[in-house]
Write a protein that holds these residues in place. Structure first.
Motif, mmCIF file in Angstrom:
data_model
loop_
_atom_site.group_PDB
_atom_site.id
_atom_site.type_symbol
_atom_site.label_atom_id
_atom_site.label_comp_id
_atom_site.label_asym_id
_atom_site.label_seq_id
_atom_site.Cartn_x
_atom_site.Cartn_y
_atom_site.Cartn_z
ATOM 1 N N MET A 190 0.821 -1.194 0.000
ATOM 2 C CA MET A 190 0.000 0.000 0.000
ATOM 3 C C MET A 190 0.866 1.259 0.000
ATOM 4 O O MET A 190 0.576 2.203 -0.716
ATOM 5 N N MET A 191 1.931 1.226 0.791
ATOM 6 C CA MET A 191 2.813 2.395 0.860
ATOM 7 C C MET A 191 3.464 2.667 -0.500
ATOM 8 O O MET A 191 3.563 3.816 -0.927
ATOM 9 N N LEU A 192 3.892 1.606 -1.172
ATOM 10 C CA LEU A 192 4.496 1.759 -2.497
ATOM 11 C C LEU A 192 3.530 2.436 -3.461
ATOM 12 O O LEU A 192 3.917 3.292 -4.257
ATOM 13 N N GLU A 193 2.257 2.055 -3.410
ATOM 14 C CA GLU A 193 1.271 2.629 -4.325
ATOM 15 C C GLU A 193 1.016 4.102 -4.026
ATOM 16 O O GLU A 193 0.727 4.875 -4.934
ATOM 17 N N MET A 209 -6.407 2.484 -4.246
ATOM 18 C CA MET A 209 -7.801 2.357 -3.811
ATOM 19 C C MET A 209 -8.203 0.884 -3.711
ATOM 20 O O MET A 209 -8.923 0.491 -2.793
ATOM 21 N N THR A 210 -7.730 0.074 -4.639
ATOM 22 C CA THR A 210 -8.035 -1.353 -4.622
ATOM 23 C C THR A 210 -7.441 -2.028 -3.400
ATOM 24 O O THR A 210 -8.125 -2.764 -2.682
ATOM 25 N N PHE A 211 -6.163 -1.772 -3.137
ATOM 26 C CA PHE A 211 -5.512 -2.443 -2.012
ATOM 27 C C PHE A 211 -5.980 -1.901 -0.665
ATOM 28 O O PHE A 211 -5.914 -2.608 0.342
ATOM 29 N N MET A 212 -6.495 -0.685 -0.650
ATOM 30 C CA MET A 212 -7.111 -0.185 0.580
ATOM 31 C C MET A 212 -8.380 -0.978 0.893
ATOM 32 O O MET A 212 -8.690 -1.214 2.055
ATOM 33 N N ARG A 222 -2.645 5.472 7.664
ATOM 34 C CA ARG A 222 -3.075 6.579 6.808
ATOM 35 C C ARG A 222 -2.222 7.825 7.074
ATOM 36 O O ARG A 222 -1.860 8.547 6.155
ATOM 37 N N GLY A 223 -1.907 8.071 8.335
ATOM 38 C CA GLY A 223 -1.047 9.202 8.684
ATOM 39 C C GLY A 223 0.345 9.049 8.106
ATOM 40 O O GLY A 223 0.929 10.008 7.593
ATOM 41 N N LEU A 224 0.872 7.840 8.170
ATOM 42 C CA LEU A 224 2.188 7.571 7.598
ATOM 43 C C LEU A 224 2.164 7.790 6.085
ATOM 44 O O LEU A 224 3.092 8.365 5.511
ATOM 45 N N VAL A 225 1.082 7.357 5.448
ATOM 46 C CA VAL A 225 0.924 7.553 4.005
ATOM 47 C C VAL A 225 0.970 9.044 3.667
ATOM 48 O O VAL A 225 1.651 9.460 2.730
ATOM 49 N N MET A 226 0.263 9.848 4.440
ATOM 50 C CA MET A 226 0.248 11.290 4.174
ATOM 51 C C MET A 226 1.642 11.892 4.324
ATOM 52 O O MET A 226 2.056 12.730 3.518
ATOM 53 N N GLU A 248 10.951 -2.418 -9.201
ATOM 54 C CA GLU A 248 10.828 -2.945 -7.839
ATOM 55 C C GLU A 248 9.385 -3.350 -7.553
ATOM 56 O O GLU A 248 9.138 -4.366 -6.893
ATOM 57 N N ALA A 249 8.434 -2.575 -8.042
ATOM 58 C CA ALA A 249 7.025 -2.916 -7.852
ATOM 59 C C ALA A 249 6.692 -4.237 -8.542
ATOM 60 O O ALA A 249 5.975 -5.074 -7.979
ATOM 61 N N ILE A 250 7.227 -4.442 -9.733
ATOM 62 C CA ILE A 250 6.998 -5.707 -10.451
ATOM 63 C C ILE A 250 7.531 -6.868 -9.622
ATOM 64 O O ILE A 250 6.869 -7.894 -9.458
ATOM 65 N N HIS A 251 8.718 -6.699 -9.087
ATOM 66 C CA HIS A 251 9.317 -7.732 -8.238
ATOM 67 C C HIS A 251 8.434 -7.994 -7.008
ATOM 68 O O HIS A 251 8.178 -9.149 -6.651
ATOM 69 N N SER A 252 7.968 -6.921 -6.379
ATOM 70 C CA SER A 252 7.128 -7.066 -5.185
ATOM 71 C C SER A 252 5.838 -7.805 -5.504
ATOM 72 O O SER A 252 5.408 -8.679 -4.735
ATOM 73 N N TYR A 253 5.208 -7.475 -6.613
ATOM 74 C CA TYR A 253 3.968 -8.151 -6.988
ATOM 75 C C TYR A 253 4.217 -9.606 -7.397
ATOM 76 O O TYR A 253 3.361 -10.463 -7.175
#
Length: 175
Positions: free
Chosen positions: A1-4, A48-51, A61-65, A96-101
């Protein structure tokens, strides 16, 4: 979620800065404004999907902001200094996102993560079958990330060759 959360910033920043440049110079962007804003919207839909799947807590959510605020400003300055470098960094972040997924898919396949039904938002956005699962969502999200990787490396290559983005047409309308 943080990556997105972070991934949704570069397309918006790049699109916004190209939009302003286009207005100042009275010239077309070659489709790059639209391509980058589509990327930002697509990354937002990943978030939005992963949320929907993870239901983040208030402190997440605070960390995301906080992370988004720092990254937005840093990327904005970085793009002003060197769009070539900014796009290359995003290309590597997408790798990196591809690797993570891919790792996420492995965990789903092992049964370490439950393959729950896909959220309605994902079914609507990616036009998935009604019986789609989280695995199906991760597959389309990983494909999106591969496209973003290619677009950003292509954009960086254009700058590296001494051209402006508007000189070569943008890859638009992949979704």
């Amino acid at each position: 979620m943080m990556l997105e959360t972070v991934a949704a910033v570069p397309g918006m920043v790049g699109g916004m800065l190209l939009h302003c440049k286009s207005l100042r110079r009275f010239e077309h962007s070659g489709g790059w404004i639209r391509a980058l804003l589509e990327e930002a919207e697509n990354e937002r839909m990943h978030l939005m999907t992963f949320m929907e799947v993870s239901q983040p807590r208030w402190y997440e959510r605070g960390l995301v902001m906080a992370v988004q605020g720092v990254f937005f400003n840093a990327y904005f300055l970085g793009y002003l200094i060197s769009p070539k470098f900014a796009h290359r960094v995003v290309g590597y972040l997408e790798e990196e996102a591809i690797h993570s997924y891919t790792e996420f898919l492995k965990e789903l396949d092992k049964g370490n993560i439950e393959d729950v039904p896909a959220p309605a938002i994902a079914i609507d956005y990616w036009r998935l079958p009604q019986n789609a699962t989280l695995r199906d969502v991760v597959m389309v999200v990983r494909a999106d990330e591969a496209h973003h990787r290619d677009v950003n490396h292509f954009a960086s290559d254009i700058h590296y060759q001494g051209h402006e983005l508007r000189e070569l047409p943008a890859p638009v309308g992949y979704h």
